[in-house]
Design an enzyme around this catalytic site. Structure first.
Site, PDB file in Angstrom:
ATOM      1  N   LYS A  54       0.842  -1.206   0.000  1.00 55.41           N
ATOM      2  CA  LYS A  54       0.000   0.000   0.000  1.00 55.41           C
ATOM      3  C   LYS A  54       0.875   1.254   0.000  1.00 55.41           C
ATOM      4  O   LYS A  54       0.637   2.206  -0.740  1.00 55.41           O
ATOM      5  CB  LYS A  54      -0.910   0.013   1.237  1.00 55.41           C
ATOM      6  CG  LYS A  54      -2.097  -0.916   1.115  1.00 55.41           C
ATOM      7  CD  LYS A  54      -2.823  -1.127   2.434  1.00 55.41           C
ATOM      8  CE  LYS A  54      -3.893  -2.204   2.275  1.00 55.41           C
ATOM      9  NZ  LYS A  54      -4.499  -2.629   3.533  1.00 55.41           N
ATOM     10  N   GLN A  98      -4.782  -1.235   9.732  1.00 52.69           N
ATOM     11  CA  GLN A  98      -4.716  -2.565   9.139  1.00 52.69           C
ATOM     12  C   GLN A  98      -5.359  -3.602  10.064  1.00 52.69           C
ATOM     13  O   GLN A  98      -4.998  -3.703  11.236  1.00 52.69           O
ATOM     14  CB  GLN A  98      -3.241  -2.925   8.865  1.00 52.69           C
ATOM     15  CG  GLN A  98      -3.039  -4.235   8.149  1.00 52.69           C
ATOM     16  CD  GLN A  98      -3.586  -4.238   6.717  1.00 52.69           C
ATOM     17  OE1 GLN A  98      -3.426  -3.271   5.975  1.00 52.69           O
ATOM     18  NE2 GLN A  98      -4.249  -5.315   6.327  1.00 52.69           N
ATOM     19  N   ASP A 121     -11.214   3.157   4.396  1.00 51.79           N
ATOM     20  CA  ASP A 121     -11.667   1.769   4.300  1.00 51.79           C
ATOM     21  C   ASP A 121     -13.197   1.695   4.276  1.00 51.79           C
ATOM     22  O   ASP A 121     -13.764   0.655   3.960  1.00 51.79           O
ATOM     23  CB  ASP A 121     -11.154   0.966   5.514  1.00 51.79           C
ATOM     24  CG  ASP A 121     -10.045  -0.013   5.124  1.00 51.79           C
ATOM     25  OD1 ASP A 121      -9.886  -0.274   3.925  1.00 51.79           O
ATOM     26  OD2 ASP A 121      -9.360  -0.499   6.039  1.00 51.79           O
TER      27      ASP A 121
END
Ligand code: NDP
Length: 302
Positions: A54, A98, A121
């Site tokens: 990422k 994460q 997200d």
């Protein structure tokens, strides 16, 4: 019929190109560089790989990447403090924690402490509610990637029968909501669904997000339907020449038998997977544009 292969790798490269163009415009015309902060708690090897890739792709599209690595025994208080600081940092437009988090941390509490406008997200309860009511929100990356590929392949999805297999908060439910917002008739199937083959057979669009290798065979698929395979499953694939075990990735759909019947299908690997990070970058540039009251990039949102 032999299905058209929807090339997620090529599509993701195109999306990253669009993101890079928009980032360049933000820099040139407004002096703004979008920034994505990724918070990693602990040393889960798969998470470390995701976070590295990422970060690399964030930089490649011209954005700033901030990484916050914290010990596995980090307290909730310390993690919430880092998130608060990122919420208040104007150079950070997207924040991603994460997952999975170590067991002693409350994931819902942590995710809901992120500023919803920076929640790239799309897991914050506010964004879930906004998506559910058809309002502008941050949309979870994997279902957003699936939607982009479906729109690209079909144009309008209006009136199509869609069956989403899987009802997780990160894939199945938001996917179903996005398809509903695009005027599909949506069925969500799960482990208690009766006559799953019969349900799937009705679908013009099948999204498989189950986590069971090659569970959906071709004879469940209506001829000409589109199969979007979200699953990523590593299975045994015999032995290497040196006798060590070999593995390979497969999806939740049985590729060969589904491809023989479907009109279009995403492969695994090279289908949905690459779209997920591309959509994370897209969400970050969208969040940055919104935060600055500027026009959003076209085609990169739901
Ligand atoms: P979850 O384990 O959270 O959810 C799986 C869902 O599948 C559940 O709703 C479960 O039903 C349902 N299910 C399980 N067994 C059956 C069955 N026999 N018949 C019908 N439904 C069943 O998984 P995720 O949604 O997180 O992920 C799904 C897959 O997608 C995984 O392979 C994962 O690796 C992959 N994935 C890929 C991503 C990408 O970037 N391409 C991103 C995220 C996930 P129930 O609720 O009843 O238990």
């Amino acid at each position: 019929m032999t299905a058209t292969v929807i090339d997620g790798k090529a599509f993701a490269a195109k999306v990253r190109g669009q993101v890079a163009d928009h980032v360049a415009r933000l820099k040139e015309e407004h002096g703004i560089t979008p920034g994505l902060a990724v918070v990693l708690v602990g040393e889960d090897p798969a998470s470390q790989v995701y976070v590295r890739s990422k970060g690399k792709m964030t930089v490649e599209v011209g954005m700033n990447s901030f990484e916050h690595k914290m010990d596995a025994d980090t307290s909730e208080e310390a993690l919430l403090k880092v998130i608060q600081d990122l919420n208040n940092d104007p150079s950070v437009h997207g924040i991603l924690v994460q997952l999975p988090l170590p067991d002693h941390l409350d994931s819902d509490l942590v995710i809901n402490s992120i500023d919803p406008a920076k929640d790239v997200d799309g897991f914050h309860i506010s964004n879930v509610g906004l998506l559910g009511t058809g309002q502008k929100s941050m949309v979870p990356c994997t279902p957003l990637g699936c939607l982009m590929m479906l729109r690209d392949h079909h144009g309008s999805l209006s009136g199509m029968n869609a069956v989403v297999i899987g009802r997780s908060n990160i894939v199945g439910k938001p996917m179903a909501q996005l398809l509903l917002n695009d005027s599909c008739t949506v069925t969500i199937a799960h482990s208690r669904t009766k006559d799953l083959p019969g349900v799937v057979k009705q679908a013009d669009i099948v999204v498989a997000a189950v986590g069971r290798p090659e569970m959906v065979p071709g004879d469940w698929i209506k001829p000409g339907a589109t199969v979007i395979d979200v699953g990523i499953n590593r299975i045994d694939a015999g032995l290497k020449e040196d006798g060590s075990p070999k593995t390979r990735l497969v999806g939740d759909a049985h590729y060969d038998s589904c491809a023989a019947v479907a009109g279009a299908i995403t492969p695994v690997p090279g289908g949905v997977g690459p779209m997920t990070i591309a959509c994370l970058l897209a969400n970050t540039v969208t969040a940055c544009s919104r935060a600055n009251g500027l026009k959003e990039p076209e085609g990169l949102t739901a």
